[in-house]
Design a protein around this motif. Structure first.
Motif, mmCIF file in Angstrom:
data_model
loop_
_atom_site.group_PDB
_atom_site.id
_atom_site.type_symbol
_atom_site.label_atom_id
_atom_site.label_comp_id
_atom_site.label_asym_id
_atom_site.label_seq_id
_atom_site.Cartn_x
_atom_site.Cartn_y
_atom_site.Cartn_z
ATOM 1 N N ILE A 1 0.943 -1.015 0.432
ATOM 2 C CA ILE A 1 -0.035 0.005 0.099
ATOM 3 C C ILE A 1 1.092 0.976 0.013
ATOM 4 O O ILE A 1 0.683 2.111 0.162
ATOM 5 N N TRP A 2 2.153 1.159 -0.217
ATOM 6 C CA TRP A 2 3.197 2.388 -0.037
ATOM 7 C C TRP A 2 2.868 3.271 1.061
ATOM 8 O O TRP A 2 2.741 3.961 1.232
ATOM 9 N N ASP A 3 3.157 2.674 2.142
ATOM 10 C CA ASP A 3 1.925 3.409 2.769
ATOM 11 C C ASP A 3 3.409 3.896 4.635
ATOM 12 O O ASP A 3 3.760 4.860 4.174
ATOM 13 N N SER A 4 3.589 3.499 4.795
ATOM 14 C CA SER A 4 5.375 3.178 5.685
ATOM 15 C C SER A 4 6.302 2.010 6.158
ATOM 16 O O SER A 4 5.915 1.039 5.745
ATOM 17 N N TYR A 5 7.423 2.303 6.540
ATOM 18 C CA TYR A 5 8.372 1.135 7.094
ATOM 19 C C TYR A 5 7.241 0.668 8.609
ATOM 20 O O TYR A 5 6.710 0.862 8.770
ATOM 21 N N CYS A 6 7.395 -1.542 8.204
ATOM 22 C CA CYS A 6 7.839 -1.916 9.093
ATOM 23 C C CYS A 6 8.283 -2.331 10.939
ATOM 24 O O CYS A 6 7.694 -2.538 11.270
ATOM 25 N N HIS A 7 9.479 -1.705 10.561
ATOM 26 C CA HIS A 7 10.340 -1.891 10.974
ATOM 27 C C HIS A 7 10.254 -1.564 12.278
ATOM 28 O O HIS A 7 10.859 -2.543 14.125
ATOM 29 N N ASP A 8 9.775 -0.690 12.657
ATOM 30 C CA ASP A 8 10.058 -0.367 13.869
ATOM 31 C C ASP A 8 9.083 -0.554 15.249
ATOM 32 O O ASP A 8 9.110 -0.779 15.857
ATOM 33 N N ASP A 9 7.523 -0.608 14.152
ATOM 34 C CA ASP A 9 6.756 -1.151 15.050
ATOM 35 C C ASP A 9 6.877 -2.912 15.295
ATOM 36 O O ASP A 9 7.096 -3.584 16.765
ATOM 37 N N GLU A 10 7.089 -3.243 14.360
ATOM 38 C CA GLU A 10 7.527 -4.786 14.546
ATOM 39 C C GLU A 10 8.692 -4.991 15.543
ATOM 40 O O GLU A 10 8.982 -6.370 16.165
ATOM 41 N N GLN A 11 9.703 -4.638 15.443
ATOM 42 C CA GLN A 11 11.223 -4.462 16.872
ATOM 43 C C GLN A 11 10.758 -4.218 17.818
ATOM 44 O O GLN A 11 10.381 -5.086 19.050
ATOM 45 N N ALA A 12 9.126 -3.849 17.932
ATOM 46 C CA ALA A 12 8.515 -3.503 19.039
ATOM 47 C C ALA A 12 7.727 -4.544 19.778
ATOM 48 O O ALA A 12 8.060 -4.847 20.903
ATOM 49 N N ALA A 13 7.287 -4.888 18.928
ATOM 50 C CA ALA A 13 6.618 -5.903 19.122
ATOM 51 C C ALA A 13 7.578 -7.357 19.446
ATOM 52 O O ALA A 13 7.240 -7.870 20.344
ATOM 53 N N ILE A 14 8.614 -7.803 19.100
ATOM 54 C CA ILE A 14 9.022 -8.220 18.901
ATOM 55 C C ILE A 14 9.940 -8.799 20.569
ATOM 56 O O ILE A 14 10.024 -9.167 21.194
ATOM 57 N N ASP A 15 10.289 -7.394 20.833
ATOM 58 C CA ASP A 15 11.468 -6.838 22.680
ATOM 59 C C ASP A 15 9.924 -7.324 22.899
ATOM 60 O O ASP A 15 10.709 -7.836 24.170
ATOM 61 N N SER A 16 8.774 -7.276 23.053
ATOM 62 C CA SER A 16 7.885 -7.265 24.029
ATOM 63 C C SER A 16 7.694 -8.704 24.900
ATOM 64 O O SER A 16 7.339 -9.454 25.235
ATOM 65 N N GLN A 17 7.766 -9.863 23.185
ATOM 66 C CA GLN A 17 7.233 -11.227 23.520
ATOM 67 C C GLN A 17 8.715 -11.735 23.147
ATOM 68 O O GLN A 17 8.547 -13.679 24.118
ATOM 69 N N MET B 1 17.408 -8.226 12.562
ATOM 70 C CA MET B 1 15.975 -8.822 13.383
ATOM 71 C C MET B 1 16.666 -10.924 13.744
ATOM 72 O O MET B 1 16.919 -11.445 14.394
ATOM 73 N N VAL B 2 16.892 -11.023 12.467
ATOM 74 C CA VAL B 2 17.249 -12.613 11.877
ATOM 75 C C VAL B 2 18.742 -12.291 13.037
ATOM 76 O O VAL B 2 18.860 -13.327 13.955
ATOM 77 N N PRO B 3 19.556 -11.735 13.118
ATOM 78 C CA PRO B 3 20.970 -11.804 13.593
ATOM 79 C C PRO B 3 20.512 -12.061 15.637
ATOM 80 O O PRO B 3 21.028 -12.934 16.507
ATOM 81 N N GLU B 4 19.297 -11.080 16.327
ATOM 82 C CA GLU B 4 19.063 -10.736 17.262
ATOM 83 C C GLU B 4 18.185 -11.991 17.560
ATOM 84 O O GLU B 4 18.732 -12.750 18.825
ATOM 85 N N ILE B 5 17.527 -12.507 17.369
ATOM 86 C CA ILE B 5 17.160 -13.766 17.462
ATOM 87 C C ILE B 5 18.116 -15.323 17.520
ATOM 88 O O ILE B 5 17.869 -15.691 18.407
ATOM 89 N N SER B 6 18.765 -14.895 16.412
ATOM 90 C CA SER B 6 19.522 -16.367 16.580
ATOM 91 C C SER B 6 20.575 -16.084 17.788
ATOM 92 O O SER B 6 20.492 -16.841 18.828
ATOM 93 N N ASP B 7 21.010 -14.916 18.452
ATOM 94 C CA ASP B 7 21.906 -14.649 19.306
ATOM 95 C C ASP B 7 21.028 -14.362 20.552
ATOM 96 O O ASP B 7 21.929 -15.514 21.740
ATOM 97 N N ARG B 8 19.929 -15.003 20.761
ATOM 98 C CA ARG B 8 19.375 -15.248 22.046
ATOM 99 C C ARG B 8 19.228 -16.862 22.374
ATOM 100 O O ARG B 8 18.795 -17.171 22.805
ATOM 101 N N LEU B 9 18.519 -17.238 21.358
ATOM 102 C CA LEU B 9 18.319 -18.823 20.829
ATOM 103 C C LEU B 9 19.388 -19.329 21.456
ATOM 104 O O LEU B 9 19.944 -20.808 22.143
#
Length: 382
Positions: A178-194, A269-277
């Motif tokens: 939809i050429w609206d906005s970037y997703c990474h800010d909101d999704e980073q916050a969601a991943i951090d919360s979980q 995102m991928v490196p962060e998840i890898s480091d935590r695992l």
């Protein structure tokens, strides 16, 4: 700003249904020791074999799809050739799944993983585990397997769905379309919360596996638990072969992501998840297989790969190793196959597991050799 338009596009989804598997009679420890040696995989879609139907990607929509669709019979499509009975269930345990491609480990390979699984689907039912679409928790299935076989290694891929990985993909694709906005800010916050809850679930999954094995009479050193991380299905923006502007990333390449979001997914995102695992594996005494860079240069839309065409057949050395975001009003396969290791990728992961099993201790990253097929996979000590 380009106005919103209607696009014939789906959003990827990892949630699937599953068939119930009958439990086998529990054998005594002595009986288990005399059974065939077994390599077992547990977890989610990244190890179940999701997308094993596809040998690379092609925009050809009919017939064999330029040789990429392994389910083509010459007159119709039969995905059960690839996924067996689990195509109907949605678990999509393919004939090319990692555990089946790893050689020299055990006499039999048993795939308990199911596309869409979360950590609660691993735990024993007695410890809060949840059935998944009618199938018993995977630890309870493992108990039956361990009683009948001499299990030598259990490879686990889990946690991505707890972090909402499919939601990340959906959000990023939607924002691009939809050429609206970037997703990474909101999704980073969601991943951090979980993240903390998800990693606690991964740790408990390993504990549950060990409890099952102990109850079946296995000594702690008689088998191995391997926890693996996730590969990136898309490249960073500098390695995208289609421009950010226009619609070719969506209509041709199947990689509808903004540059900024692709860079975030690949390098944050991928490196962060890898480091935590990796930290969970260290805490629980499991061996760790780092897959963050395993598809470097083989991702969807990478400049180092190409789509198959009627005049250029798919190849393990030139094709993409992950399934693209399928395009069009009618998809080639099923929605859930998108953004998963395809047939070539699964052969590569199987080779990684083979190489890791040859290392009795230590954590390793697996990488590919440019221009080579799965025979070019190699390990680097972490």
């Amino acid at each position: 700003m380009i106005p919103k338009i209607t696009v014939g596009k789906f959003l990827p989804c990892l949630a699937v249904s599953a068939l119930a598997l009958p439990l086998l009679a529990i054998a005594t420890p002595a009986e288990a020791a005399t059974g065939p040696t077994a390599s077992v995989s547990m977890g989610d879609s990244y190890i179940s074999g999701e997308a094993g139907r596809w040998m690379g990607n092609s925009d050809t929509t009919s017939g064999s799809r330029s040789g990429t669709d392994r389910s083509w019979t010459g007159s119709s499509y039969n995905p059960s050739k690839i996924y067996g009975a689990t195509y109907a269930s949605g678990c999509d345990r393919s004939d090319s799944a990692e555990v089946r491609d790893a050689s020299g480990i055990a006499q039999t390979q048993i795939n308990l993983a199911c596309s869409g699984a979360v950590t609660a689907n691993i735990f024993q039912a007695a410890d809060g585990g949840q059935s998944f679409k009618g199938e018993a928790p995977q630890a309870d299935q493992l108990a039956a397997v361990a009683a009948k076989n001499n299990v030598k290694v259990i490879t686990l891929s889990i946690g991505g769905n707890d972090l909402g990985f499919s939601d990340v993909i959906q959000s990023c694709v939607k924002d691009y379309l939809i050429w609206d906005s970037y997703c990474h800010d909101d999704e980073q916050a969601a991943i951090d919360s979980q993240m903390d809850t998800a990693m606690a679930g991964v740790g408990k999954s390993i504990d549950e596996i060990r409890a099952v094995m102990s109850a079946d009479g296995y000594a702690a050193g008689s088998y191995r638990v391997i926890l693996q991380s996730y590969p990136s299905p898309i490249p960073r923006s500098s390695e995208m072969r289609y421009p950010e502007s226009g619609w070719t990333r969506e209509t041709t390449g199947g990689c509808p992501f903004w540059d900024a979001d692709a860079d975030w997914a690949r390098d944050t995102m991928v490196p962060e998840i890898s480091d935590r695992l990796a930290a969970v594996a260290a805490d629980k005494g499991a061996q760790f297989l780092d897959l963050r860079d395993v598809f470097q240069g083989r991702e969807v839309c990478s400049t180092s790969t190409r789509l198959a065409t009627p005049s250029a057949a798919p190849s393990a050395t030139t094709s993409e190793w992950t399934r693209f975001v399928d395009a069009g009003m009618t998809t080639q396969g099923t929605i859930q196959e998108s953004m998963h290791p395809n047939y070539y990728g699964q052969l590569a992961l199987g080779r990684c597991l083979t190489l890791l099993y040859a290392q009795p201790t230590g954590d390793y990253a697996c990488d590919n050799t440019p221009g080579k097929d799965s025979s070019g996979m190699y390990l680097t000590a972490k």
